[in-house]
Design a protein around this motif. Structure first.
Motif, PDB file in Angstrom:
ATOM      1  N   HIS A 353       0.822  -1.207   0.000  1.00  0.00           N
ATOM      2  CA  HIS A 353       0.000   0.000   0.000  1.00  0.00           C
ATOM      3  C   HIS A 353       0.856   1.257   0.000  1.00  0.00           C
ATOM      4  O   HIS A 353       0.677   2.144  -0.831  1.00  0.00           O
ATOM      5  N   ILE A 354       1.793   1.322   0.933  1.00  0.00           N
ATOM      6  CA  ILE A 354       2.629   2.517   0.997  1.00  0.00           C
ATOM      7  C   ILE A 354       3.519   2.596  -0.238  1.00  0.00           C
ATOM      8  O   ILE A 354       3.766   3.673  -0.771  1.00  0.00           O
ATOM      9  N   MET A 355       3.965   1.431  -0.731  1.00  0.00           N
ATOM     10  CA  MET A 355       4.812   1.439  -1.920  1.00  0.00           C
ATOM     11  C   MET A 355       4.032   1.946  -3.133  1.00  0.00           C
ATOM     12  O   MET A 355       4.547   2.713  -3.942  1.00  0.00           O
ATOM     13  N   ASN A 356       2.770   1.528  -3.257  1.00  0.00           N
ATOM     14  CA  ASN A 356       1.923   2.040  -4.334  1.00  0.00           C
ATOM     15  C   ASN A 356       1.774   3.546  -4.231  1.00  0.00           C
ATOM     16  O   ASN A 356       1.903   4.268  -5.208  1.00  0.00           O
ATOM     17  N   ALA A 357       1.506   3.997  -2.994  1.00  0.00           N
ATOM     18  CA  ALA A 357       1.285   5.430  -2.790  1.00  0.00           C
ATOM     19  C   ALA A 357       2.516   6.207  -3.237  1.00  0.00           C
ATOM     20  O   ALA A 357       2.417   7.204  -3.958  1.00  0.00           O
TER      21      ALA A 357
END
Lengths: 377, 179
Positions: A353-357
């Motif tokens: 999730h954070i990597m996508n963001a």
């Protein structure tokens, strides 16, 4: 006329009114299928788990992705603007081409981003006599001697003094990478320890001082006591409190102290006089103590289960994520390392999730290479 | 005219602000819904929902009412998820089972996903501590238990629960549309 869905929500949250309840009862008695469905919803034990996965979804990043997709003209300006600078990059391109030709074959990914689980409550408790005990989310009670017991439950440990003591015994709680832990000291002061951090403290506080030693990062809610000062010693810095909530981050050996409420004083061995902080201020303790006004929320977001980054460098963010997800993250490109990211993402989600963001916001690529995650252009 | 009809008119016009609102209101719950159907290939949920919403924009799909818009969203996500599974070569019997199991509109005419959506949006907007207490309460934990787990007094738990309910009462009718 209200939708039956809303009335059911009101029933589930205990906010239903008598008139609405009449409507509900009427609806229930009108068909056996209604009753069956209603019972299913009321007995749904996965509701909270479902909410948690709902909350972990980043709809703001998704919205940004959507906008980038339906407004491609913005990208065009970006490309046009970038093109002008592209010429400057030719030597770099040639160099990377050279590196590419001579590269070793990249190791195959050993995991996917969705498999990288967040940290959890875990720590090791070390007693004065060298005895070690691992702490997790299970419940148990630890008996030290007649003067104190400690109660463990769902990722917290609470010290409860029974009698005063003359000899001072110390405990150390160390939290590994991929962990966090909460504790309540014998005076009722609450401490939330972040990943890769430790706290050494007397099992029972005695005398005119309550002194603890910290490494890493912790959030303190100190119970005021005018006859006994609370002092945190961290990397050559002393934080003395006057009834207070504050966060200390000293991962890189230079403590960063942020005051949420109350009043604290900060001293270092070299800085001389004590510097007093007001709520909303941050003291950065290097050779000198520098005080600035900050947005407190981004410093204590982690205590509320979120990563909150306010204009943080990607390499700093990578360090923070590595500590929580216990997975190495590599940024070779200096220009990528220096990019700044602003955003808030749940800490309880898997790392993707954070990597996508980050990937959508900064236009960088994220991939698993061998046993690590790489961020690159 | 009701707010809900305003937003539909804006979507029909292709107003980007309305689409942003759709993300705030529906994105997360649609992804949870897609993921519950997809089971094994969970990371596809976000892509599927993105495609469904972007497709409304690109195809300039028009809607007659707010409720037809909602029906469309849930059905489109469900069908896209089922298609994805079909393409992965799932047995027909399994698809049939999923089709039956994940009809957003239950045989009773109730949209269960819509219940989740309203409930979750309300919970999501509670202050942190209030929310944790309310979730434990929804799990069926007693006040004393919650107080022990979160190291709070029973009084605090009671007050926070009351706060949560007051918030929900004040906002539930708005939650139909706005977060």
């Amino acid at each position: 006329m209200e939708y039956i869905e809303t009335i059911i929500v009101k029933y589930l949250t205990g906010t239903i009114t008598d008139t609405e309840n009449d409507v509900l009862q009427q609806w229930l008695s009108s068909s056996a299928e209604h009753r069956k469905l209603f019972e299913q919803i009321c007995n749904d034990t996965t509701l909270v788990a479902r909410y948690r996965s709902y909350a972990a979804i980043d709809e703001v990043a998704a919205k940004r992705r959507f906008l980038a997709r339906v407004y491609p003209q913005k990208l065009h300006t970006f490309v046009r603007r970038t093109w002008r600078y592209a010429a400057l990059l030719i030597p770099a391109v040639l160099l990377s081409l050279y590196v590419y030709m001579n590269r070793e074959v990249e190791p195959a990914p050993e995991f996917t981003l969705t498999e990288v689980q967040p940290g959890e409550s875990q720590a090791v408790l070390k007693l004065d006599n060298g005895f070690e005990m691992s702490l997790d989310s299970t419940s148990k009670s630890i008996q030290f001697d007649e003067s104190v017991t400690a109660e463990m439950m769902s990722g917290t440990i609470t010290y409860m003094p029974r009698a005063t003591k003359s000899t001072i015994e110390y405990n150390t709680i160390s939290v590994p990478r991929g962990g966090e832990f909460r504790l309540t000291l014998s005076d009722g002061t609450r401490v939330h320890l972040n990943a890769e951090s430790s706290l050494r403290f007397p099992v029972v506080f005695t005398g005119g001082e309550r002194k603890v030693q910290l490494t890493g990062e912790a959030y303190f809610e100190v119970v005021p006591n005018s006859s006994s000062q609370f002092i945190v010693e961290v990397a050559g810095t002393r934080v003395r409190q006057y009834g207070t909530v504050f966060n200390i981050n000293a991962y890189d050996g230079r403590p960063e102290v942020v005051l949420v409420s109350g009043s604290i004083g900060v001293t270092t061995a070299t800085a001389g006089a004590e510097v007093r902080l007001a709520p909303g201020q941050r003291a950065f303790c290097d050779d000198k103590i520098m005080v600035t006004d900050v947005d407190v929320a981004s410093y204590i977001g982690w205590t509320k289960g979120r990563f909150t980054f306010d204009n943080r460098r990607l390499d700093e963010i990578a360090d923070i994520l590595t500590r929580w997800y216990d997975t190495p993250i590599e940024i070779d490109d200096k220009s990528v390392a220096e990019m700044r990211f602003t955003g808030s993402v749940s800490r309880s989600a898997t790392i993707h999730h954070i990597m996508n963001a980050i990937s959508y916001a900064q236009g960088v690529e994220v991939a698993v290479v061998g046993d690590k995650i790489k961020i690159y252009k | 005219m009701k707010d809900s009809e305003h937003i539909i008119q804006a979507i029909n016009r292709g107003d980007i602000e309305a689409f942003k609102q759709v993300y705030a209101l529906y994105y997360s719950v649609l992804v949870t819904y897609a993921n519950s159907i997809l089971a094994d290939s969970e990371d596809m949920g976000e892509d599927i929902v993105q495609d469904v919403i972007a497709n409304i924009w690109e195809a300039k799909t028009q809607f007659a009412s707010y409720s037809s818009f909602k029906t469309y969203l849930y059905n489109a996500v469900r069908n896209a998820a089922l298609n994805h599974i079909k393409h992965q070569g799932a047995a027909d019997k399994y698809i049939e089972y999923l089709q039956y199991e994940y009809t957003p509109f239950d045989y009773s005419g109730v949209n269960v996903e819509e219940i989740y959506r309203q409930l979750f949006a309300l919970i999501d907007h509670l202050p942190y501590r209030c929310r944790e207490i309310f979730l434990l309460h929804m799990e069926g934990k007693r006040n004393e238990e919650i107080a022990r787990v979160l190291q709070l007094s029973v009084e605090t738990v009671k007050t926070q629960k009351k706060r949560a309910m007051a918030y929900i009462r004040a906002n539930i009718d708005k939650s139909l549309l706005y977060e």
